[in-house]
Design an enzyme around this catalytic site. Structure first.
Site, PDB file in Angstrom:
ATOM      1  N   ARG A 188      30.164 -41.254 -39.579  1.00  0.00           N
ATOM      2  CA  ARG A 188      30.371 -40.027 -40.337  1.00  0.00           C
ATOM      3  C   ARG A 188      31.832 -39.956 -40.787  1.00  0.00           C
ATOM      4  NH1 ARG A 188      28.683 -37.854 -35.242  1.00  0.00           N
ATOM      5  NH2 ARG A 188      30.458 -37.647 -33.851  1.00  0.00           N
ATOM      6  N   HIS A 208      44.288 -41.842 -25.097  1.00  0.00           N
ATOM      7  CA  HIS A 208      45.162 -41.507 -26.227  1.00  0.00           C
ATOM      8  C   HIS A 208      46.431 -42.362 -26.199  1.00  0.00           C
ATOM      9  CE1 HIS A 208      42.446 -38.440 -27.463  1.00  0.00           C
ATOM     10  NE2 HIS A 208      42.679 -37.642 -26.448  1.00  0.00           N
ATOM     11  N   ASN A 259      40.104 -30.596 -34.617  1.00  0.00           N
ATOM     12  CA  ASN A 259      40.606 -30.989 -33.295  1.00  0.00           C
ATOM     13  C   ASN A 259      41.399 -29.872 -32.608  1.00  0.00           C
ATOM     14  OD1 ASN A 259      41.186 -34.455 -34.296  1.00  0.00           O
ATOM     15  ND2 ASN A 259      39.446 -33.579 -33.200  1.00  0.00           N
ATOM     16  N   TRP A 260      41.809 -28.838 -33.378  1.00  0.00           N
ATOM     17  CA  TRP A 260      42.468 -27.684 -32.753  1.00  0.00           C
ATOM     18  C   TRP A 260      41.517 -26.999 -31.784  1.00  0.00           C
ATOM     19  CZ3 TRP A 260      47.445 -27.687 -32.908  1.00  0.00           C
ATOM     20  CH2 TRP A 260      48.153 -28.076 -34.062  1.00  0.00           C
ATOM     21  N   ASP A 289      38.796 -43.458 -33.926  1.00  0.00           N
ATOM     22  CA  ASP A 289      37.948 -42.696 -33.000  1.00  0.00           C
ATOM     23  C   ASP A 289      37.585 -43.523 -31.766  1.00  0.00           C
ATOM     24  OD1 ASP A 289      36.565 -40.503 -32.113  1.00  0.00           O
ATOM     25  OD2 ASP A 289      34.796 -40.846 -33.359  1.00  0.00           O
ATOM     26  N   TRP A 295      36.795 -44.743 -24.467  1.00  0.00           N
ATOM     27  CA  TRP A 295      37.477 -45.907 -23.891  1.00  0.00           C
ATOM     28  C   TRP A 295      37.998 -45.561 -22.499  1.00  0.00           C
ATOM     29  CZ3 TRP A 295      42.434 -46.945 -22.156  1.00  0.00           C
ATOM     30  CH2 TRP A 295      42.758 -48.294 -21.980  1.00  0.00           C
ATOM     31  N   THR A 297      41.711 -30.766 -38.554  1.00  0.00           N
ATOM     32  CA  THR A 297      41.759 -29.300 -38.419  1.00  0.00           C
ATOM     33  C   THR A 297      40.796 -28.874 -37.296  1.00  0.00           C
ATOM     34  OG1 THR A 297      40.216 -29.231 -40.295  1.00  0.00           O
ATOM     35  CG2 THR A 297      42.482 -28.669 -40.763  1.00  0.00           C
TER      36      THR A 297
HETATM   37  C1  IPE Z   1      37.803 -37.508 -36.192  1.00  0.00           C
HETATM   38  O1  IPE Z   1      37.430 -37.811 -34.883  1.00  0.00           O
HETATM   39  C2  IPE Z   1      39.220 -37.050 -36.225  1.00  0.00           C
HETATM   40  C3  IPE Z   1      40.213 -38.057 -35.878  1.00  0.00           C
HETATM   41  C4  IPE Z   1      39.986 -39.328 -35.657  1.00  0.00           C
HETATM   42  C5  IPE Z   1      41.574 -37.596 -35.829  1.00  0.00           C
HETATM   43  P1  IPE Z   1      36.642 -36.744 -33.989  1.00  0.00           P
HETATM   44  O2  IPE Z   1      36.317 -37.428 -32.716  1.00  0.00           O
HETATM   45  O3  IPE Z   1      37.410 -35.492 -33.911  1.00  0.00           O
HETATM   46  O4  IPE Z   1      35.369 -36.489 -34.883  1.00  0.00           O
HETATM   47  P2  IPE Z   1      33.894 -36.017 -34.505  1.00  0.00           P
HETATM   48  O5  IPE Z   1      34.053 -34.794 -33.656  1.00  0.00           O
HETATM   49  O6  IPE Z   1      33.247 -37.130 -33.777  1.00  0.00           O
HETATM   50  O7  IPE Z   1      33.248 -35.748 -35.825  1.00  0.00           O
HETATM   51  C1  IPE Z   2      40.137 -40.122 -31.351  1.00  0.00           C
HETATM   52  O1  IPE Z   2      39.521 -40.307 -30.133  1.00  0.00           O
HETATM   53  C2  IPE Z   2      41.430 -39.346 -31.219  1.00  0.00           C
HETATM   54  C3  IPE Z   2      41.379 -38.008 -31.815  1.00  0.00           C
HETATM   55  C4  IPE Z   2      40.363 -37.475 -32.425  1.00  0.00           C
HETATM   56  C5  IPE Z   2      42.580 -37.199 -31.699  1.00  0.00           C
HETATM   57  P1  IPE Z   2      38.621 -39.169 -29.458  1.00  0.00           P
HETATM   58  O2  IPE Z   2      39.494 -38.339 -28.589  1.00  0.00           O
HETATM   59  O3  IPE Z   2      37.844 -38.436 -30.473  1.00  0.00           O
HETATM   60  O4  IPE Z   2      37.673 -40.067 -28.564  1.00  0.00           O
HETATM   61  P2  IPE Z   2      36.126 -39.831 -28.271  1.00  0.00           P
HETATM   62  O5  IPE Z   2      35.431 -39.660 -29.590  1.00  0.00           O
HETATM   63  O6  IPE Z   2      36.042 -38.608 -27.422  1.00  0.00           O
HETATM   64  O7  IPE Z   2      35.697 -41.073 -27.565  1.00  0.00           O
HETATM   65 MG    MG Z   3      36.000 -38.707 -31.262  1.00  0.00          MG
END
Ligand code: IPE
Ligand code: IPE
Ligand code: MG
Length: 245
Positions: free
Chosen positions: A194, A37, A68-69, A20, A25, A66
């Protein structure tokens, strides 16, 4: 932290990581999320190699949930293209490092070109005997448990399984992770504390490690620090300290 500070005889067998902080970043660097990414994909490569170097048997990475969709369609598209290009690029290196790729999640929900690329790399690395790298893609633990319940119920209905025989082993055998041991060490980067619907069943007795580092910053040293923390803990599994002597 060097290798010498790790006890090579007490390494976790299965490490899982919630990667995460890519977005934050990028924001810190004044860049668009895509750059985060991309840097995250680089961190994946480094982490996989560091894990293989240690001879750790299983590494499971949470790459797309799931939930992230529900991100903006443009970001979802970016993540899917990045996945395809990374898989293409990394196949050679995975072969060289004897890494075997697997995937867990609702893989049928992934775009067809992602599925094709994924299954190709899985097939081409299936005979490798080193680290087993599992990508959690379109993965949700509740969805995984739900489908296990559905499959077991069907088998009960068809007299393949009897209700009195349902135990933890049978449940395990119906999860996506049926080929994996329980998680020993769960790492989450970016300071969030979490689980975000990751491996709920499989982390029942995992050691949890949270770090403020954002995922693109995570490297071999970070991995060693996490393992070092793991090695300082006493895993009692409900027993008393004295019983472990
Ligand atoms: C959890 O990260 C999912 C992945 C790392 C792929 P998220 O950024 O989606 O989680 P939340 O929204 O902070 O719980
Ligand atoms: C984790 O980084 C990558 C995925 C969940 C796909 P994030 O995209 O969640 O990065 P933050 O949490 O917004 O910084
Ligand atoms: Mg995140």
């Amino acid at each position: 932290m060097g290798l010498d500070e790790l006890n090579i005889n007490a390494l976790p067998e299965h490490i899982a990581i919630i990667m995460d902080g890519n977005g934050r970043w990028a924001q810190q660097q004044g860049k668009i999320r895509l750059r985060g990414h991309q840097a995250g994909a680089e961190a994946v490569r480094k982490t996989v190699e560091a894990t293989a170097k240690l001879g750790i048997k299983h590494l499971t990475l949470y790459a797309f949930s799931t939930e992230n969709w529900n991100r903006p369609q443009t970001e979802v598209n970016t993540l899917m293209s990045l996945l395809v290009s990374s898989l293409r690029r990394e196949l050679k290196r995975m072969t060289k490092n004897n890494i075997r790729l697997s995937a867990i999640g609702s893989l049928d929900k992934l775009p067809k070109n992602v599925q094709r690329e994924l299954y190709e790399v899985i097939e081409k690395t299936e005979k490798n005997t080193g680290t087993n790298l599992t990508l959690a893609l379109s993965y949700g633990a509740r969805e995984e448990i739900k489908q296990a319940v559905v499959e077991i119920s069907q088998k009960v209905k068809n007299n393949i399984i009897q209700v009195k025989n349902i135990d933890e082993t049978i449940i395990n055998e119906h999860l996506y992770t049926r080929f994996l041991p329980d998680v020993d060490l769960l790492i989450r980067t970016s300071g969030e504390v979490r689980i975000s619907n990751f491996l709920l069943w499989q982390i029942a007795y995992a050691e949890l490690y949270f770090t403020e580092e954002l995922w693109p910053e995570f490297d071999e040293q970070s991995l060693h620090r996490a393992i070092n923390s793991y090695q300082k803990r006493e895993r009692r599994f409900g027993k008393t300290s004295e019983q472990l002597l």
